[in-house]
Design a protein around this motif. Structure first.
Motif, PDB file in Angstrom:
ATOM      1  N   SER A 109       6.074   9.525  -3.475  1.00  0.00           N
ATOM      2  CA  SER A 109       4.691   9.063  -3.468  1.00  0.00           C
ATOM      3  C   SER A 109       4.246   8.525  -2.114  1.00  0.00           C
ATOM      4  O   SER A 109       3.167   8.838  -1.643  1.00  0.00           O
ATOM      5  N   HIS A 110       5.047   7.695  -1.450  1.00  0.00           N
ATOM      6  CA  HIS A 110       4.630   7.015  -0.222  1.00  0.00           C
ATOM      7  C   HIS A 110       5.316   7.577   1.024  1.00  0.00           C
ATOM      8  O   HIS A 110       4.717   7.561   2.098  1.00  0.00           O
ATOM      9  N   LEU A 111       6.562   8.015   0.905  1.00  0.00           N
ATOM     10  CA  LEU A 111       7.314   8.447   2.077  1.00  0.00           C
ATOM     11  C   LEU A 111       6.819   9.818   2.524  1.00  0.00           C
ATOM     12  O   LEU A 111       6.802  10.769   1.753  1.00  0.00           O
ATOM     13  N   SER A 112       6.414   9.900   3.797  1.00  0.00           N
ATOM     14  CA  SER A 112       5.912  11.164   4.321  1.00  0.00           C
ATOM     15  C   SER A 112       7.060  12.146   4.532  1.00  0.00           C
ATOM     16  O   SER A 112       8.224  11.762   4.598  1.00  0.00           O
ATOM     17  N   GLN A 113       6.703  13.416   4.648  1.00  0.00           N
ATOM     18  CA  GLN A 113       7.721  14.454   4.796  1.00  0.00           C
ATOM     19  C   GLN A 113       8.467  14.303   6.112  1.00  0.00           C
ATOM     20  O   GLN A 113       9.681  14.501   6.173  1.00  0.00           O
ATOM     21  N   THR A 114       7.755  13.926   7.185  1.00  0.00           N
ATOM     22  CA  THR A 114       8.400  13.757   8.494  1.00  0.00           C
ATOM     23  C   THR A 114       9.426  12.626   8.465  1.00  0.00           C
ATOM     24  O   THR A 114      10.562  12.771   8.934  1.00  0.00           O
ATOM     25  N   SER A 115       9.039  11.481   7.897  1.00  0.00           N
ATOM     26  CA  SER A 115       9.961  10.351   7.826  1.00  0.00           C
ATOM     27  C   SER A 115      11.173  10.686   6.975  1.00  0.00           C
ATOM     28  O   SER A 115      12.305  10.323   7.292  1.00  0.00           O
ATOM     29  N   PHE A 116      10.951  11.391   5.868  1.00  0.00           N
ATOM     30  CA  PHE A 116      12.050  11.764   4.987  1.00  0.00           C
ATOM     31  C   PHE A 116      13.049  12.667   5.702  1.00  0.00           C
ATOM     32  O   PHE A 116      14.260  12.454   5.641  1.00  0.00           O
ATOM     33  N   TYR A 117      12.541  13.679   6.409  1.00  0.00           N
ATOM     34  CA  TYR A 117      13.435  14.598   7.116  1.00  0.00           C
ATOM     35  C   TYR A 117      14.178  13.885   8.241  1.00  0.00           C
ATOM     36  O   TYR A 117      15.333  14.180   8.532  1.00  0.00           O
TER      37      TYR A 117
END
Length: 359
Positions: A109-117
């Motif tokens: 929900s909150h974590l962006s795809q860039t931060s996750f990767y």
């Protein structure tokens, strides 16, 4: 000191690489409050701690086995090359993942795809470092897999079977029995020092643990039924199944397997059906009107329970008695026939003269 500096450098680069820290804006609380981000950060911190511990171990091993490294310089260079290649490939993977386009993460929900990767790439990089350090430490301390030499066969030594290995017993010759003799002799049978098999000991310990857990659950916490409660539940379930079976089996009654019913409820039910349907021809007490008297010893079509049941079921068309099998169930026909048998010998007033043959 070097390990602490490495940890600070990795932590600083990690925090700066995540957009929530790098921007320092209002997005930081939203992404860091995401449970996935917190879990990934905890994993990263744990791997950093593992890297620090392994780094210290590798440094100590390098100091202790410096001479061995000099002798095996070729192997050491090969290991270092593998480590460097692994780190470079992991760094390249992290950079490739970091350059992925920033988009909304479809899974969180909150974590962006860039931060996750980025977080996942850092974890992969740290795992690669941990594996490399473990491989290097293993090489430094000289823990290498070597083929075990075959055991020399001692002449005259008895071969140990798999059953003896399982039971941890041993076969001894006559000379060795003296050392294993426990001093107990009965009728020529001597006790040797053969201990209880390990599987039996572990099984005994398991039964004790099982008994403690079972007693706690059934008698103290009551989180599970004991044997008496299980028996009561099984009996109740069996009674329900029996009642359901009898309910279905009641419709399987015919003139071949019908039995005389003696239960008061069945007789009462048969009496109600008799008064409502049979009384116009046989009288309310079975004394006979148009039809024959049903209380005496004489019967036109047989007085046994199966014969009475058959007469009611199929009727007697030539004498004006209808078939009742479409009006009553087999169970009801059995109740009606049992009521007729129950009024035999009642001698009601105004009884009709006997008809048929005496039985």
């Amino acid at each position: 000191m070097m390990n602490k500096q490495c940890i600070k450098l990795l932590a600083g680069s990690l925090l700066c690489s995540i957009p929530a820290f790098a921007e320092g804006g209002a997005n930081a609380p939203s992404e860091l409050s995401d449970p996935v981000a917190l879990v990934l950060l905890v994993v990263i911190g744990g791997l950093l701690l593992a890297i620090a511990v392994l780094g210290n171990a590798v440094m100590g091993a390098m100091d202790i086995f410096r001479e061995k490294m000099k002798k095996d310089a070729g192997k050491t260079l090969l290991v270092i090359g593998i480590v460097v290649t692994t780190l470079m490939s992991s760094s390249a993977f992290a950079q490739t993942s970091a350059t992925a386009p920033a988009a909304a993460n479809p899974y969180f929900s909150h974590l962006s795809q860039t931060s996750f990767y980025i977080l996942v790439s850092v974890i992969v990089l740290e795992l690669a470092v941990v594996i490399s350090l473990l491989f290097l430490l293993r090489f430094l301390v000289g823990i290498q897999r070597k083929r075990k030499p075959a055991k020399a066969v001692v002449p005259g030594k008895p071969k140990v079977s798999w059953m003896e290995k399982l039971n941890n017993t041993k076969t001894v010759d006559a000379a060795s029995e003296e050392n294993e003799d426990m001093g107990h002799n009965f009728d020529g049978i001597r006790e040797l020092n053969n201990p209880t098999p390990p599987w039996w000991k572990w099984g005994f310990a398991f039964t004790i643990c099982f008994g403690i857990v079972y007693f706690w659950r059934t008698e103290i916490s009551h989180s599970a039924p004991n044997q008496l409660e299980e028996l009561a539940a099984a009996e109740a379930k069996a009674a329900e199944s029996k009642a359901e079976y009898l309910k279905k089996a009641a419709n399987k009654i015919d003139e071949n397997n019908v039995t005389l019913l003696t239960d008061a409820g069945d007789i009462t039910a048969g009496q109600k059906m008799f008064i409502s349907n049979c009384a116009p021809c046989h009288g309310p007490q079975g004394q006979g009107v148009v039809g024959p008297n049903l209380t005496d010893d004489y019967w036109l079509h047989g007085g046994k329970i199966n014969e009475v049941f058959k007469t009611i079921k199929y009727g007697v068309a030539d004498k004006g008695m209808k078939s009742w099998q479409e009006d009553f169930s087999p169970k009801q026909l059995a109740q009606l026939a049992s009521f007729i048998k129950s009024i035999h010998g009642s001698n009601p007033p105004n009884g009709k003269e006997p008809q048929g043959q005496k039985e």
